[in-house]
Scaffold this motif. Sequence first.
Motif, PDB file in Angstrom:
ATOM      1  N   VAL A 186       1.490  -4.780  -1.385  1.00 42.75           N
ATOM      2  CA  VAL A 186       1.749  -4.701   0.047  1.00 42.75           C
ATOM      3  C   VAL A 186       0.536  -5.162   0.850  1.00 42.75           C
ATOM      4  O   VAL A 186      -0.596  -5.136   0.365  1.00 42.75           O
ATOM      5  CB  VAL A 186       2.117  -3.261   0.480  1.00 42.75           C
ATOM      6  CG1 VAL A 186       3.384  -2.782  -0.193  1.00 42.75           C
ATOM      7  CG2 VAL A 186       0.981  -2.300   0.226  1.00 42.75           C
ATOM      8  N   ALA A 187       0.803  -5.571   2.078  1.00 41.45           N
ATOM      9  CA  ALA A 187      -0.241  -5.803   3.067  1.00 41.45           C
ATOM     10  C   ALA A 187      -0.310  -4.532   3.890  1.00 41.45           C
ATOM     11  O   ALA A 187       0.697  -4.100   4.461  1.00 41.45           O
ATOM     12  CB  ALA A 187       0.105  -6.999   3.936  1.00 41.45           C
ATOM     13  N   ALA A 188      -1.487  -3.902   3.921  1.00 43.46           N
ATOM     14  CA  ALA A 188      -1.619  -2.615   4.604  1.00 43.46           C
ATOM     15  C   ALA A 188      -2.956  -2.542   5.330  1.00 43.46           C
ATOM     16  O   ALA A 188      -3.933  -3.182   4.927  1.00 43.46           O
ATOM     17  CB  ALA A 188      -1.520  -1.473   3.604  1.00 43.46           C
ATOM     18  N   ASP A 189      -2.981  -1.746   6.370  1.00 40.61           N
ATOM     19  CA  ASP A 189      -4.221  -1.446   7.076  1.00 40.61           C
ATOM     20  C   ASP A 189      -5.132  -0.716   6.090  1.00 40.61           C
ATOM     21  O   ASP A 189      -4.690   0.197   5.383  1.00 40.61           O
ATOM     22  CB  ASP A 189      -3.907  -0.572   8.285  1.00 40.61           C
ATOM     23  CG  ASP A 189      -5.123  -0.284   9.148  1.00 40.61           C
ATOM     24  OD1 ASP A 189      -6.261  -0.530   8.703  1.00 40.61           O
ATOM     25  OD2 ASP A 189      -4.926   0.185  10.274  1.00 40.61           O
ATOM     26  N   SER A 190      -6.401  -1.097   6.042  1.00 38.93           N
ATOM     27  CA  SER A 190      -7.311  -0.509   5.055  1.00 38.93           C
ATOM     28  C   SER A 190      -7.558   0.973   5.297  1.00 38.93           C
ATOM     29  O   SER A 190      -7.996   1.678   4.389  1.00 38.93           O
ATOM     30  CB  SER A 190      -8.641  -1.258   5.072  1.00 38.93           C
ATOM     31  OG  SER A 190      -9.251  -1.144   6.336  1.00 38.93           O
ATOM     32  N   ARG A 191      -7.254   1.474   6.482  1.00 35.63           N
ATOM     33  CA  ARG A 191      -7.481   2.894   6.783  1.00 35.63           C
ATOM     34  C   ARG A 191      -6.347   3.791   6.308  1.00 35.63           C
ATOM     35  O   ARG A 191      -6.493   5.013   6.279  1.00 35.63           O
ATOM     36  CB  ARG A 191      -7.672   3.081   8.285  1.00 35.63           C
ATOM     37  CG  ARG A 191      -8.892   2.325   8.822  1.00 35.63           C
ATOM     38  CD  ARG A 191      -8.914   2.353  10.315  1.00 35.63           C
ATOM     39  NE  ARG A 191      -7.796   1.544  10.819  1.00 35.63           N
ATOM     40  CZ  ARG A 191      -7.582   1.284  12.093  1.00 35.63           C
ATOM     41  NH1 ARG A 191      -8.390   1.761  13.008  1.00 35.63           N
ATOM     42  NH2 ARG A 191      -6.561   0.546  12.470  1.00 35.63           N
ATOM     43  N   MET A 192      -5.209   3.218   5.932  1.00 36.13           N
ATOM     44  CA  MET A 192      -4.053   4.005   5.504  1.00 36.13           C
ATOM     45  C   MET A 192      -4.223   4.457   4.050  1.00 36.13           C
ATOM     46  O   MET A 192      -4.871   3.777   3.253  1.00 36.13           O
ATOM     47  CB  MET A 192      -2.770   3.177   5.613  1.00 36.13           C
ATOM     48  CG  MET A 192      -2.362   2.864   7.020  1.00 36.13           C
ATOM     49  SD  MET A 192      -1.936   4.356   7.914  1.00 36.13           S
ATOM     50  CE  MET A 192      -2.774   4.063   9.452  1.00 36.13           C
ATOM     51  N   PRO A 193      -3.625   5.591   3.668  1.00 41.17           N
ATOM     52  CA  PRO A 193      -3.707   6.038   2.278  1.00 41.17           C
ATOM     53  C   PRO A 193      -2.933   5.113   1.337  1.00 41.17           C
ATOM     54  O   PRO A 193      -2.126   4.291   1.782  1.00 41.17           O
ATOM     55  CB  PRO A 193      -3.074   7.431   2.308  1.00 41.17           C
ATOM     56  CG  PRO A 193      -2.302   7.498   3.561  1.00 41.17           C
ATOM     57  CD  PRO A 193      -2.906   6.528   4.516  1.00 41.17           C
ATOM     58  N   ARG A 194      -3.177   5.259   0.042  1.00 40.03           N
ATOM     59  CA  ARG A 194      -2.598   4.366  -0.965  1.00 40.03           C
ATOM     60  C   ARG A 194      -1.087   4.232  -0.839  1.00 40.03           C
ATOM     61  O   ARG A 194      -0.551   3.134  -0.858  1.00 40.03           O
ATOM     62  CB  ARG A 194      -2.941   4.869  -2.375  1.00 40.03           C
ATOM     63  CG  ARG A 194      -2.338   3.992  -3.457  1.00 40.03           C
ATOM     64  CD  ARG A 194      -2.454   4.601  -4.820  1.00 40.03           C
ATOM     65  NE  ARG A 194      -1.497   5.701  -4.944  1.00 40.03           N
ATOM     66  CZ  ARG A 194      -1.344   6.424  -6.033  1.00 40.03           C
ATOM     67  NH1 ARG A 194      -2.091   6.189  -7.081  1.00 40.03           N
ATOM     68  NH2 ARG A 194      -0.459   7.391  -6.079  1.00 40.03           N
ATOM     69  N   ASP A 195      -0.384   5.337  -0.736  1.00 45.32           N
ATOM     70  CA  ASP A 195       1.074   5.304  -0.651  1.00 45.32           C
ATOM     71  C   ASP A 195       1.565   5.511   0.777  1.00 45.32           C
ATOM     72  O   ASP A 195       2.707   5.870   1.000  1.00 45.32           O
ATOM     73  CB  ASP A 195       1.678   6.382  -1.567  1.00 45.32           C
ATOM     74  CG  ASP A 195       1.373   6.101  -3.032  1.00 45.32           C
ATOM     75  OD1 ASP A 195       1.147   4.934  -3.380  1.00 45.32           O
ATOM     76  OD2 ASP A 195       1.359   7.064  -3.815  1.00 45.32           O
ATOM     77  N   GLY A 196       0.698   5.252   1.738  1.00 51.67           N
ATOM     78  CA  GLY A 196       1.051   5.468   3.134  1.00 51.67           C
ATOM     79  C   GLY A 196       1.722   4.263   3.759  1.00 51.67           C
ATOM     80  O   GLY A 196       2.322   3.415   3.081  1.00 51.67           O
ATOM     81  N   ARG A 197       1.611   4.181   5.054  1.00 49.85           N
ATOM     82  CA  ARG A 197       2.258   3.141   5.837  1.00 49.85           C
ATOM     83  C   ARG A 197       1.691   1.764   5.473  1.00 49.85           C
ATOM     84  O   ARG A 197       0.491   1.616   5.250  1.00 49.85           O
ATOM     85  CB  ARG A 197       2.026   3.424   7.316  1.00 49.85           C
ATOM     86  CG  ARG A 197       2.904   2.639   8.235  1.00 49.85           C
ATOM     87  CD  ARG A 197       2.780   3.119   9.651  1.00 49.85           C
ATOM     88  NE  ARG A 197       1.407   2.956  10.121  1.00 49.85           N
ATOM     89  CZ  ARG A 197       0.850   3.699  11.059  1.00 49.85           C
ATOM     90  NH1 ARG A 197       1.530   4.672  11.611  1.00 49.85           N
ATOM     91  NH2 ARG A 197      -0.385   3.501  11.440  1.00 49.85           N
ATOM     92  N   PHE A 198       2.577   0.777   5.417  1.00 45.80           N
ATOM     93  CA  PHE A 198       2.148  -0.588   5.138  1.00 45.80           C
ATOM     94  C   PHE A 198       2.825  -1.527   6.117  1.00 45.80           C
ATOM     95  O   PHE A 198       3.767  -1.160   6.810  1.00 45.80           O
ATOM     96  CB  PHE A 198       2.460  -0.989   3.688  1.00 45.80           C
ATOM     97  CG  PHE A 198       3.903  -0.855   3.302  1.00 45.80           C
ATOM     98  CD1 PHE A 198       4.794  -1.883   3.544  1.00 45.80           C
ATOM     99  CD2 PHE A 198       4.367   0.300   2.698  1.00 45.80           C
ATOM    100  CE1 PHE A 198       6.122  -1.757   3.189  1.00 45.80           C
ATOM    101  CE2 PHE A 198       5.686   0.438   2.339  1.00 45.80           C
ATOM    102  CZ  PHE A 198       6.575  -0.601   2.588  1.00 45.80           C
ATOM    103  N   ILE A 199       2.336  -2.760   6.171  1.00 44.73           N
ATOM    104  CA  ILE A 199       2.855  -3.733   7.121  1.00 44.73           C
ATOM    105  C   ILE A 199       4.018  -4.512   6.517  1.00 44.73           C
ATOM    106  O   ILE A 199       5.059  -4.672   7.139  1.00 44.73           O
ATOM    107  CB  ILE A 199       1.734  -4.689   7.564  1.00 44.73           C
ATOM    108  CG1 ILE A 199       0.591  -3.892   8.201  1.00 44.73           C
ATOM    109  CG2 ILE A 199       2.262  -5.737   8.529  1.00 44.73           C
ATOM    110  CD1 ILE A 199      -0.679  -4.666   8.384  1.00 44.73           C
ATOM    111  N   GLU A 200       3.825  -4.992   5.275  1.00 44.19           N
ATOM    112  CA  GLU A 200       4.852  -5.833   4.659  1.00 44.19           C
ATOM    113  C   GLU A 200       4.730  -5.784   3.141  1.00 44.19           C
ATOM    114  O   GLU A 200       3.631  -5.733   2.608  1.00 44.19           O
ATOM    115  CB  GLU A 200       4.674  -7.274   5.148  1.00 44.19           C
ATOM    116  CG  GLU A 200       5.707  -8.234   4.646  1.00 44.19           C
ATOM    117  CD  GLU A 200       5.549  -9.617   5.245  1.00 44.19           C
ATOM    118  OE1 GLU A 200       6.583 -10.276   5.400  1.00 44.19           O
ATOM    119  OE2 GLU A 200       4.416 -10.037   5.542  1.00 44.19           O
ATOM    120  N   ILE A 201       5.867  -5.828   2.453  1.00 46.38           N
ATOM    121  CA  ILE A 201       5.884  -5.914   0.995  1.00 46.38           C
ATOM    122  C   ILE A 201       5.757  -7.385   0.611  1.00 46.38           C
ATOM    123  O   ILE A 201       6.523  -8.221   1.080  1.00 46.38           O
ATOM    124  CB  ILE A 201       7.174  -5.315   0.419  1.00 46.38           C
ATOM    125  CG1 ILE A 201       7.256  -3.821   0.719  1.00 46.38           C
ATOM    126  CG2 ILE A 201       7.243  -5.552  -1.092  1.00 46.38           C
ATOM    127  CD1 ILE A 201       8.550  -3.171   0.286  1.00 46.38           C
TER     128      ILE A 201
END
Length: 89
Positions: free
Chosen positions: A21-36
């Motif tokens: 996934v593309a995710a904000d680096s501040r989010m937890p591992r299994d937390g909110r993400f931007i796109e799969i």
Amino acid sequence: MSVKLRLTRAGSKKKPFYRIVAADSRMPRDGRFIEIVGRYNPRNEPSLIELNKDKALKWLSQGAQPTNTVEKLLNITGIREEFENSKSK
């Protein structure tokens, strides 16, 4: 906001598979993400690596930083090399 390409764990206990996934680096591992961007299943023989090349190249060109494991998966699929070649043109 710093975006990372990283793995998110899914699956049941003792039977993991991962989403890339593309995710904000501040989010937890299994937390909110931007796109799969893809999927990775190390339990298959051989391991299953499915990456959407267009999405991966889009995020890399926008400055997303892959983690070490995702970097290896990008190298295996040849997407990293393709990105480097397109960047040098």
